[in-house]
Motif scaffolding. Structure first.
Motif, PDB file in Angstrom:
ATOM      1  N   ARG A 461       0.855  -1.172   0.000  1.00  0.00           N
ATOM      2  CA  ARG A 461       0.000   0.000   0.000  1.00  0.00           C
ATOM      3  C   ARG A 461       0.899   1.232   0.000  1.00  0.00           C
ATOM      4  NH1 ARG A 461      -2.599  -0.681   6.039  1.00  0.00           N
ATOM      5  NH2 ARG A 461      -0.655  -0.493   7.225  1.00  0.00           N
ATOM      6  N   ASN A 462       0.289   2.392  -0.284  1.00  0.00           N
ATOM      7  CA  ASN A 462       1.043   3.640  -0.407  1.00  0.00           C
ATOM      8  C   ASN A 462       2.148   3.503  -1.452  1.00  0.00           C
ATOM      9  OD1 ASN A 462      -0.484   4.798   1.702  1.00  0.00           O
ATOM     10  ND2 ASN A 462       0.888   3.903   3.235  1.00  0.00           N
ATOM     11  N   MET A 463       1.798   2.852  -2.546  1.00  0.00           N
ATOM     12  CA  MET A 463       2.723   2.696  -3.663  1.00  0.00           C
ATOM     13  C   MET A 463       2.058   3.231  -4.924  1.00  0.00           C
ATOM     14  SD  MET A 463       4.290  -1.119  -3.166  1.00  0.00           S
ATOM     15  CE  MET A 463       4.942  -1.700  -1.618  1.00  0.00           C
ATOM     16  N   ARG A 464       2.856   3.475  -5.938  1.00  0.00           N
ATOM     17  CA  ARG A 464       2.314   3.863  -7.219  1.00  0.00           C
ATOM     18  C   ARG A 464       2.997   3.076  -8.333  1.00  0.00           C
ATOM     19  NH1 ARG A 464       2.254   9.676  -8.662  1.00  0.00           N
ATOM     20  NH2 ARG A 464       1.522   9.931  -6.519  1.00  0.00           N
ATOM     21  N   ALA A 465       2.316   2.989  -9.449  1.00  0.00           N
ATOM     22  CA  ALA A 465       2.863   2.289 -10.609  1.00  0.00           C
ATOM     23  C   ALA A 465       2.747   3.194 -11.815  1.00  0.00           C
ATOM     24  CB  ALA A 465       2.096   0.987 -10.847  1.00  0.00           C
ATOM     25  N   VAL A 466       3.690   3.063 -12.725  1.00  0.00           N
ATOM     26  CA  VAL A 466       3.676   3.859 -13.943  1.00  0.00           C
ATOM     27  C   VAL A 466       3.916   2.938 -15.136  1.00  0.00           C
ATOM     28  CG1 VAL A 466       6.107   4.468 -13.660  1.00  0.00           C
ATOM     29  CG2 VAL A 466       4.651   5.843 -15.156  1.00  0.00           C
ATOM     30  N   ILE A 467       3.104   3.139 -16.192  1.00  0.00           N
ATOM     31  CA  ILE A 467       3.198   2.312 -17.399  1.00  0.00           C
ATOM     32  C   ILE A 467       3.446   3.225 -18.589  1.00  0.00           C
ATOM     33  CG2 ILE A 467       2.074   0.535 -18.784  1.00  0.00           C
ATOM     34  CD1 ILE A 467       0.014   0.219 -16.514  1.00  0.00           C
ATOM     35  N   GLY A 506      -4.306  -4.671  -5.722  1.00  0.00           N
ATOM     36  CA  GLY A 506      -4.604  -3.871  -4.538  1.00  0.00           C
ATOM     37  C   GLY A 506      -3.392  -3.211  -3.914  1.00  0.00           C
ATOM     38  N   CYS A 507      -2.269  -3.197  -4.618  1.00  0.00           N
ATOM     39  CA  CYS A 507      -1.026  -2.690  -4.032  1.00  0.00           C
ATOM     40  C   CYS A 507      -0.781  -1.209  -4.294  1.00  0.00           C
ATOM     41  CB  CYS A 507       0.164  -3.481  -4.589  1.00  0.00           C
ATOM     42  SG  CYS A 507       0.180  -5.208  -4.090  1.00  0.00           S
ATOM     43  N   GLN A 565      -1.022 -11.194 -10.637  1.00  0.00           N
ATOM     44  CA  GLN A 565      -1.043 -10.513  -9.335  1.00  0.00           C
ATOM     45  C   GLN A 565       0.081 -11.023  -8.443  1.00  0.00           C
ATOM     46  OE1 GLN A 565      -4.866 -10.390  -7.330  1.00  0.00           O
ATOM     47  NE2 GLN A 565      -5.944 -10.634  -9.265  1.00  0.00           N
ATOM     48  N   LYS A 566       0.294 -12.322  -8.464  1.00  0.00           N
ATOM     49  CA  LYS A 566       1.345 -12.900  -7.620  1.00  0.00           C
ATOM     50  C   LYS A 566       2.715 -12.361  -8.013  1.00  0.00           C
ATOM     51  CE  LYS A 566       2.906 -17.289  -5.656  1.00  0.00           C
ATOM     52  NZ  LYS A 566       4.330 -16.938  -5.648  1.00  0.00           N
ATOM     53  N   ASN A 567       2.957 -12.198  -9.331  1.00  0.00           N
ATOM     54  CA  ASN A 567       4.226 -11.616  -9.776  1.00  0.00           C
ATOM     55  C   ASN A 567       4.411 -10.228  -9.177  1.00  0.00           C
ATOM     56  OD1 ASN A 567       3.637 -12.948 -13.095  1.00  0.00           O
ATOM     57  ND2 ASN A 567       4.762 -13.889 -11.409  1.00  0.00           N
ATOM     58  N   ILE A 568       3.345  -9.426  -9.250  1.00  0.00           N
ATOM     59  CA  ILE A 568       3.421  -8.052  -8.734  1.00  0.00           C
ATOM     60  C   ILE A 568       3.675  -8.046  -7.233  1.00  0.00           C
ATOM     61  CG2 ILE A 568       2.145  -5.904  -8.429  1.00  0.00           C
ATOM     62  CD1 ILE A 568       2.958  -6.461 -11.313  1.00  0.00           C
TER      63      ILE A 568
END
Length: 673
Positions: A461-467, A506-507, A565-568
């Motif tokens: 949580r409190n993370m961000r992702a960029v694509i 959910g991360c 999801q498990k990879n992430i």
């Protein structure tokens, strides 16, 4: 076929085929000969003797040539069918009457013509003078030979039609299933017991299905599996077969079907396995409706076995299919209250779903455990409606066991799904005095899992992702197979798969897409940029630092649709400062950066080595993953999507007609026309 007093008229399947074919060709013969008789009334068939000899000779030669051609083409058709399906197809063609009837017809026509040619003589000279042309003394036989010639040419039409049809899967399997009867299967079972060499009538179909699975030919496999499934259903519904025989027949069929399913699972052939699970589900439901307890139990255990095998091969969606099928059988068992081995309806189905759920919890498979929890909840709710306390208790105990297994592996998603299902069951029993104890037990387990969710810190949580994403003229190296529009649509499908996985994990509080144009993706924001890849990403990281945004960030490419999801979760749950997931050929497909101010990216070329160098002095880890390493750049990469994909990317490729092809032992991609 049955007539009163349980008397059976035994007519072998191929006997009826011969009867139908003989009737067809005899009908054609009657039409042709009737035409001959009709036109003979007008006395118009007068032939000069020399012309008759020439015509008959030419006709016989053409008939002989056609026979030779027919035999040759038949052998070619057999060879093609055998190479496409199985060598057992040769037996089907041998037993098919069309070729033999055609050879017989041509033989009769040729020999009749030869006899006429042998005995043909000139007519009486006096009559020749009267009618100006000398006619033969065998004029009726000559004209009959001509009409026989017409008949043999017309007979080619049904022969070609039936032969071509036999090269297609559906008619071929229809022919093979005609030999599958309760008697033939029982004879096979008896022969297996006394160890004779006679094989099952199922074996030809099973060999074709197995071969199709090996070649990734889903269409043929589907036809074969449906043929077996429909035959099994017919046998189960047949009231003239006693329970003991139905049990023996079903066990024989189920054992073969499960073996095919295990082969399909080993080849990651999800569609064929899903078809097999659906067949077993249908057999199970019919068994429950017919109150065939032992057969229903065998169907339940067969579905469970395939579900467990699917999980052990990381085929999550297949396991979910198995759970859904068990749920359908379970709901029918509850409705009928069919006691199996002294247990109430639905008990064994819940037990089997629980086994799948325990493995799903171990592997942290969120989708399958969601289906597990929902399936147990639905069977349990049906049991409440039909007042089956034993089944209700089993549902609560099973949800508790799956939830505890999820807690053992700190699988928050699994605990959340189990807790939700327990809550639904608790609400279903609320206010019903007869289920007071069961409601209290469900409430106690529910509260226990809720307290666990509140106390356990969620790491992601409190993370961000960029694509980073570019739609215009995307994936140019696929242009040999896909048009510009198809490449752009595939790029969007892959982006949706990647973004969907990030959202469902959910991360991430924030998911940004760096794009040169506005992109509508659910759960993600679009950040417009005209910069190149490195410049855009480094500016993004720099802005995070300048705005004191210290959240960890995951940079992930948009062309890795197999990511799970498990990879992430595995990648971001580490304590490392930098986690690098390499792509094939030295690229970088994902980077997890705990402190954005401490790192910059340098893509293109051997970027994996560059990023390792940049991470020097930091605590870095390498995250090896087949799913993340599989980026889709070349035509050959599409094979991986069709083999292992489960999302929009695979659906899109199948929608535009791309499918798996096997050539020379290698698997590739072809476009179906």
């Amino acid at each position: 076929m049955y007539l009163g007093f349980n008397m059976e008229i035994k007519l072998r399947p191929y006997t009826s085929i011969w009867a139908r074919r003989l009737a067809l060709y005899f009908g054609l013969y009657v039409v042709i000969i009737s035409s001959h008789i009709y036109f003979s009334r007008f006395d118009i068939w007068h032939t000069d003797v020399d012309s008759a000899r020439y015509m008959l000779s030419s006709l016989i030669q053409s008939e002989a040539a056609i026979v030779a051609l027919v035999v040759t083409l038949s052998l070619v058709a057999v060879q093609l069918a055998a190479s496409s399906y199985s060598t057992r197809i040769v037996d089907v063609f041998i037993k098919t009457p069309d070729l033999w009837i055609l050879i017989l017809i041509y033989g009769i026509a040729m020999f009749y013509g030869l006899i006429v040619l042998k005995f043909i003589e000139k007519a009486d000279p006096q009559k020749c003078a009267e009618i100006y042309v000398c006619h033969s003394n065998l004029e009726p036989h000559i004209t009959l030979s001509y009409f026989l010639g017409v008949f043999v040419f017309v007979a080619l039409v049904p022969y070609i039609w039936n032969t071509v049809r036999l090269l297609k899967p559906a008619p071929l399997f229809d022919r093979l299933t005609e030999e599958i009867t309760n008697k033939s299967i029982l004879d096979t079972i008896h022969n297996e017991q006394i160890k004779t060499d006679k094989e099952s009538t199922l074996q030809p179909i099973l060999d074709i299905v197995n071969g199709s699975i090996m070649k990734y030919d889903y269409g043929t496999a589907k036809y074969g599996l449906k043929a077996i499934g429909n035959k099994a259903n017919d046998i189960l519904k047949n009231r003239d077969i006693d329970k003991k025989e139905k049990k023996e027949i079903s066990e024989h069929i189920f054992s073969h079907i499960v073996s095919v399913g295990q082969l399909a699972i080993s080849k990651d052939n999800e569609r064929s396995t899903s078809e097999i699970i659906a067949i077993l589900c249908s057999n199970g439901i019919i068994s429950v409706e017919q109150e065939l307890e032992e057969i229903a139990f065998k169907a339940i255990k067969s579905i469970r076995l395939l579900g467990v095998d699917a999980l052990n091969n990381k085929l999550e969606f297949l396991a979910a299919d198995a759970c859904s099928s068990l749920r359908k059988v379970g709901e029918k068992s509850v409705e009928k209250d069919l006691k199996i081995l002294t247990k109430q309806g639905g008990w064994w189905e819940i037990s089997s779903i629980k086994d799948i759920g325990m493995i799903s919890a171990k592997y942290e498979l969120e989708y399958s455990i969601m289906v597990v929890a929902n399936s147990i909840d639905l069977i349990g709710s049906a049991a409440v409606k039909h007042r089956l306390k034993g089944t209700i208790q089993m549902a609560i105990d099973s949800l508790e066991a799956v939830g505890m297994e999820a807690a053992k592996y700190k699988f928050i998603g699994g605990i959340r799904n189990v807790s939700a299902s327990l809550g639904c069951m608790k609400d279903e029993m609320f206010g019903k005095e007869e289920f007071k104890n069961e409601e209290q037990k469900a409430g106690f387990v529910f509260d226990h899992f809720q307290s666990f969710l509140l106390e356990y810190p969620v790491f992601c949580r409190n993370m961000r992702a960029v694509i980073p994403f570019k739609k215009s003229n995307a994936k140019s190296r696929l242009s040999s197979l896909l048009s510009k529009t198809e490449r752009e649509e595939l790029a969007m499908a892959m982006l949706n798969d990647v973004a969907g996985t990030l959202v469902s994990s959910g991360c991430f509080d924030v998911i940004d897409i760096l794009s040169t144009s506005m992109i509508d993706v659910e759960g993600a924001n679009t950040v417009l940029t005209e910069m190149g890849l490195n410049e855009a990403l480094n500016e993004y990281l720099g802005k995070m630092s300048s705005h004191n945004i210290n959240e960890p960030v995951l940079i992930i490419m948009a062309d890795i649709p197999l990511v799970s999801q498990k990879n992430i979760k595995d990648m971001v749950s580490t304590n490392a400062d930098i986690v690098i997931a390499p792509g094939r050929m030295g690229g970088t497909n994902a980077i997890f950066i705990r402190n954005p101010s401490s790192f910059h990216v340098d893509y293109y070329g051997a970027s994996f080595l560059k990023h390792r160098e940049i991470a020097h002095g930091l605590h870095s880890e390498i995250f090896d993953s087949f799913n993340i390493s599989t980026d889709i750049d070349e035509v050959s990469d599409l094979t991986e999507v069709l083999l292992h994909g489960k999302g929009q990317s695979r659906e899109y490729l199948e929608k535009i007609g791309l499918n798996i092809s096997a050539n020379g032992g290698r698997v590739g991609v072809k476009r179906l026309t």
